[in-house]
Design a protein around this motif. Structure first.
Motif, PDB file in Angstrom:
ATOM      1  N   LEU A 163       0.873  -1.167  -0.205  1.00  0.00           N
ATOM      2  CA  LEU A 163      -0.090  -0.088   0.016  1.00  0.00           C
ATOM      3  C   LEU A 163       0.898   1.282  -0.062  1.00  0.00           C
ATOM      4  CD1 LEU A 163      -2.709   1.567   0.532  1.00  0.00           C
ATOM      5  CD2 LEU A 163      -2.276   0.889   2.832  1.00  0.00           C
ATOM      6  N   MET A 164       0.400   2.197  -0.891  1.00  0.00           N
ATOM      7  CA  MET A 164       1.281   3.347  -0.819  1.00  0.00           C
ATOM      8  C   MET A 164       0.151   4.438  -0.679  1.00  0.00           C
ATOM      9  SD  MET A 164       4.197   3.215  -3.893  1.00  0.00           S
ATOM     10  CE  MET A 164       4.874   4.790  -3.442  1.00  0.00           C
ATOM     11  N   ARG A 165       0.425   5.578   0.021  1.00  0.00           N
ATOM     12  CA  ARG A 165      -0.610   6.719   0.115  1.00  0.00           C
ATOM     13  C   ARG A 165      -0.114   7.924  -0.273  1.00  0.00           C
ATOM     14  NH1 ARG A 165      -5.107   5.168   2.780  1.00  0.00           N
ATOM     15  NH2 ARG A 165      -5.001   3.534   4.331  1.00  0.00           N
ATOM     16  N   LEU A 166      -1.201   8.816  -1.303  1.00  0.00           N
ATOM     17  CA  LEU A 166      -0.680   9.999  -1.445  1.00  0.00           C
ATOM     18  C   LEU A 166      -1.483  10.926  -0.690  1.00  0.00           C
ATOM     19  CD1 LEU A 166       0.089  12.181  -3.641  1.00  0.00           C
ATOM     20  CD2 LEU A 166      -2.099  11.698  -4.961  1.00  0.00           C
ATOM     21  N   ARG A 167      -0.929  11.895   0.088  1.00  0.00           N
ATOM     22  CA  ARG A 167      -1.427  12.764   1.079  1.00  0.00           C
ATOM     23  C   ARG A 167      -0.625  13.791   1.384  1.00  0.00           C
ATOM     24  NH1 ARG A 167      -0.920   8.064   5.699  1.00  0.00           N
ATOM     25  NH2 ARG A 167       1.340   7.656   5.567  1.00  0.00           N
ATOM     26  N   ALA A 168      -1.371  14.857   2.170  1.00  0.00           N
ATOM     27  CA  ALA A 168      -0.813  16.134   2.790  1.00  0.00           C
ATOM     28  C   ALA A 168      -1.630  16.750   3.573  1.00  0.00           C
ATOM     29  CB  ALA A 168      -0.680  17.107   1.333  1.00  0.00           C
ATOM     30  N   PRO A 169      -1.153  17.593   4.512  1.00  0.00           N
ATOM     31  CA  PRO A 169      -1.934  18.236   5.605  1.00  0.00           C
ATOM     32  C   PRO A 169      -3.447  18.648   5.140  1.00  0.00           C
ATOM     33  CG  PRO A 169       0.488  18.912   5.770  1.00  0.00           C
ATOM     34  CD  PRO A 169       0.197  18.402   4.255  1.00  0.00           C
ATOM     35  N   ALA A 170      -3.448  19.326   4.109  1.00  0.00           N
ATOM     36  CA  ALA A 170      -4.829  19.786   3.666  1.00  0.00           C
ATOM     37  C   ALA A 170      -4.792  19.846   1.874  1.00  0.00           C
ATOM     38  CB  ALA A 170      -4.982  21.266   4.091  1.00  0.00           C
ATOM     39  N   LEU A 171      -5.876  20.122   1.504  1.00  0.00           N
ATOM     40  CA  LEU A 171      -5.899  20.179  -0.010  1.00  0.00           C
ATOM     41  C   LEU A 171      -5.393  21.375  -0.573  1.00  0.00           C
ATOM     42  CD1 LEU A 171      -9.949  19.375  -0.541  1.00  0.00           C
ATOM     43  CD2 LEU A 171      -8.070  17.920  -1.069  1.00  0.00           C
ATOM     44  N   ASP A 172      -5.179  22.379   0.145  1.00  0.00           N
ATOM     45  CA  ASP A 172      -4.440  23.639  -0.228  1.00  0.00           C
ATOM     46  C   ASP A 172      -3.050  23.667   0.088  1.00  0.00           C
ATOM     47  OD1 ASP A 172      -4.838  24.332   2.366  1.00  0.00           O
ATOM     48  OD2 ASP A 172      -5.814  26.229   2.096  1.00  0.00           O
ATOM     49  N   SER A 173      -2.530  22.475   0.657  1.00  0.00           N
ATOM     50  CA  SER A 173      -1.093  22.397   0.978  1.00  0.00           C
ATOM     51  C   SER A 173      -0.064  22.483  -0.228  1.00  0.00           C
ATOM     52  CB  SER A 173      -0.760  20.996   1.796  1.00  0.00           C
ATOM     53  OG  SER A 173      -1.366  21.070   2.964  1.00  0.00           O
ATOM     54  N   ARG A 174       0.956  23.510  -0.145  1.00  0.00           N
ATOM     55  CA  ARG A 174       1.926  23.553  -0.950  1.00  0.00           C
ATOM     56  C   ARG A 174       3.215  22.626  -0.627  1.00  0.00           C
ATOM     57  NH1 ARG A 174       1.392  28.603  -3.829  1.00  0.00           N
ATOM     58  NH2 ARG A 174      -0.445  29.584  -2.891  1.00  0.00           N
ATOM     59  N   ARG A 175       3.323  22.368   0.500  1.00  0.00           N
ATOM     60  CA  ARG A 175       4.466  21.532   1.238  1.00  0.00           C
ATOM     61  C   ARG A 175       3.850  20.274   1.726  1.00  0.00           C
ATOM     62  NH1 ARG A 175       9.242  25.720   3.148  1.00  0.00           N
ATOM     63  NH2 ARG A 175       8.270  27.567   1.963  1.00  0.00           N
ATOM     64  N   ASP A 176       4.879  19.388   2.300  1.00  0.00           N
ATOM     65  CA  ASP A 176       4.560  18.087   2.913  1.00  0.00           C
ATOM     66  C   ASP A 176       3.728  17.199   2.320  1.00  0.00           C
ATOM     67  OD1 ASP A 176       6.198  19.202   5.319  1.00  0.00           O
ATOM     68  OD2 ASP A 176       4.611  20.423   5.766  1.00  0.00           O
ATOM     69  N   VAL A 177       3.971  17.193   1.048  1.00  0.00           N
ATOM     70  CA  VAL A 177       3.238  16.304  -0.007  1.00  0.00           C
ATOM     71  C   VAL A 177       4.036  15.162  -0.104  1.00  0.00           C
ATOM     72  CG1 VAL A 177       2.200  16.039  -2.165  1.00  0.00           C
ATOM     73  CG2 VAL A 177       1.902  18.142  -1.139  1.00  0.00           C
TER      74      VAL A 177
END
Length: 488
Positions: A443-457
């Protein structure tokens, strides 16, 4: 008064048997909304009716011809950029074109230089001059990346002789890595109808074909009828069909609009694919992205674009589209192509400085001096590219009211699944069925803190999963995230 915490615990307990079948690890990274139960969704795979095969060049890119004015950009020793191209896809196709291809004259041409007429909405009084060193560096870059090249020549200026000389130079330098020459960029913006375009295009095509150059087209903006008519007239003379795609103008863009999708466009794709199949040609979106006019800041360059990009690519692949060329590049080149002067923000740390160098929808940001970094969209592209070479499988999705999409494919002996939750409010618990009985998966996940995140993707490993004896498993897909699974 109902005890919401107790109610949610009971619901979670009801899911435990299926969660155990997935080793429990499929729930890792889950961040349920406070007091909000997960949407119950299901995706049933059908292994009996394999569909389209995903072309290895699905993940591809498009850049403005003006980018070649800096021979250090597309260069073999621009190692940071070479690395990101290869990381995205070792078998991609780079398309050089855009508005500036019809504003460019070839500096190596020794014939009579045609008269340049500025575009109706452009401000460029003199054409861009493409110098030989830019082409020489480009040839080294495509060799270093292993990518193929699609190169656009100037149709609007009306000089088949100059186009032929340029195309032959490209072919001599690039060799077998030249996939095709395209004649003109979005000619629908300066020719009144398809007949006028065909009349202008034909002398170019005759000259280039006589010289043994591979052709593709019509590279139109948004005219499906042009692509179909072009196929009827010129299929035997071409190596693929092409058109562009943008969701809307940048000023009308937003995260909710982007994530809502564009089902009407996929109807047009199916029309083109019927023509492509009839004539035995691949079809490529040779230029496209979320929003035209350079993309929208805060929409095209944030995490939401990664979810949109992954979903868009897999929807195209499911319908048989061979390649999706995401347009991008430096802020200077894209703004110049729109008749504007780039106004980049200044200051910030190295991440912000690199980000400021790139056009708002570019998948890659940075410069040779500052180094390069992937934008959020890059990670969505790499998720979809993991389906390369696989054969898409049909499936029955019940999204449970969430903005959720699902895709499956057979890749050798493995089964791939992508679950993309574009919903801003609802987490999803997706019951998968039809998997190989007792299959083990990663399993791999594509995620970030929020939909409008520019970093930490991130798009990274998140453990292992397993299907039960009946080929079923349940996967948690939090709101604003995606999961990629490979079962063997």
């Amino acid at each position: 008064m109902v005890n919401k915490s107790r109610r949610n615990l009971l619901k979670a307990a009801a899911l435990l048997p299926l969660a155990a079948a997935c080793d429990g690890l499929a729930w890792s990274g889950l961040a349920w909304g406070a007091g909000a139960p997960a949407t119950q969704a299901s995706f049933a795979l059908d292994m009996t009716r394999p569909g389209r095969r995903v072309d290895p060049s699905l993940a591809s890119l498009s850049y403005e011809t003006l980018e070649l004015s800096d021979p250090t950009f597309f260069a073999a020793d621009n190692h940071g950029l070479v690395h990101l191209f290869r990381e995205m896809n070792p078998h991609g196709v780079l398309r050089i074109g855009g508005n500036t291809s019809d504003d460019t004259v070839w500096g190596g041409y020794k014939g009579s230089m045609p008269t340049y007429v500025p575009r109706r909405h452009g401000k460029l009084l003199q054409p861009h001059v493409l110098k030989p060193e830019g082409l020489q560096a480009l040839a080294g870059f495509v060799r270093a990346t292993g990518w193929k090249l699609v190169f656009g020549v100037n149709l609007r200026i009306g000089s088949p002789e100059m186009a032929l000389d340029l195309a032959q130079t490209v072919q001599r330098l690039v060799g077998d890595q030249l996939l095709a020459i395209q004649i003109g960029n979005e000619a629908n913006n300066y020719e009144p109808d398809y007949t006028a375009f065909d009349t202008a295009w034909t002398p170019y095509a005759k000259a280039l074909r006589a010289a043994g150059l591979p052709l593709a087209g019509p590279d139109t903006g948004a005219n499906t009828d042009w692509v179909i008519e072009y196929a009827k007239r010129h299929a035997r003379e071409n190596v693929f069909l092409s058109r562009h795609y943008y969701r809307e103008a940048a000023e009308n863009g937003s995260i909710p609009d982007m994530l809502a999708g564009d089902p009407g466009f996929f109807g047009e794709v199916e029309q083109i694919m019927r023509a492509a199949d009839q004539y035995g040609l691949p079809f490529r979106i040779s230029e496209g992205n979320s929003y035209y006019n350079g993309g929208r800041d805060g929409t095209s360059n944030v995490f939401a674009s990664a979810l949109w990009g992954a979903d868009f690519m897999l929807a195209l692949a499911q319908r048989g589209v061979a390649g999706m060329h995401f347009h991008g590049g430096t802020l200077n080149s894209v703004e110049a192509s729109l008749g504007r002067v780039a106004k980049a923000p200044t200051g910030g740390d190295i991440v912000a400085q690199r980000d400021a160098m790139a056009s708002r929808y570019s998948a890659i940001a940075g410069s040779r001096a500052l180094g390069y970094q992937p934008r959020p969209l890059f990670h969505g592209i790499t998720l979809a590219q993991r389906f390369a070479g696989a054969q898409m499988l049909p499936g029955r999705l019940d999204a449970g009211g969430a903005n959720l999409t699902a895709y499956a494919a057979k890749q050798g002996d493995a089964v791939l699944v992508a679950l993309i939750n574009k919903d801003a409010q609802r987490d999803a618990a997706v019951a998968l069925s039809g998997l190989p009985h007792g299959a083990k998966g990663e399993l791999m996940r594509l995620r970030a803190p929020a939909l409008d995140s520019r970093r930490d993707v991130s798009f990274a490993m998140d453990g292992h999963v397993s299907a039960d004896a009946g080929g079923a498993c349940r996967i948690a897909v939090p709101k604003g995230s995606a999961a990629w699974l490979r079962w063997a």
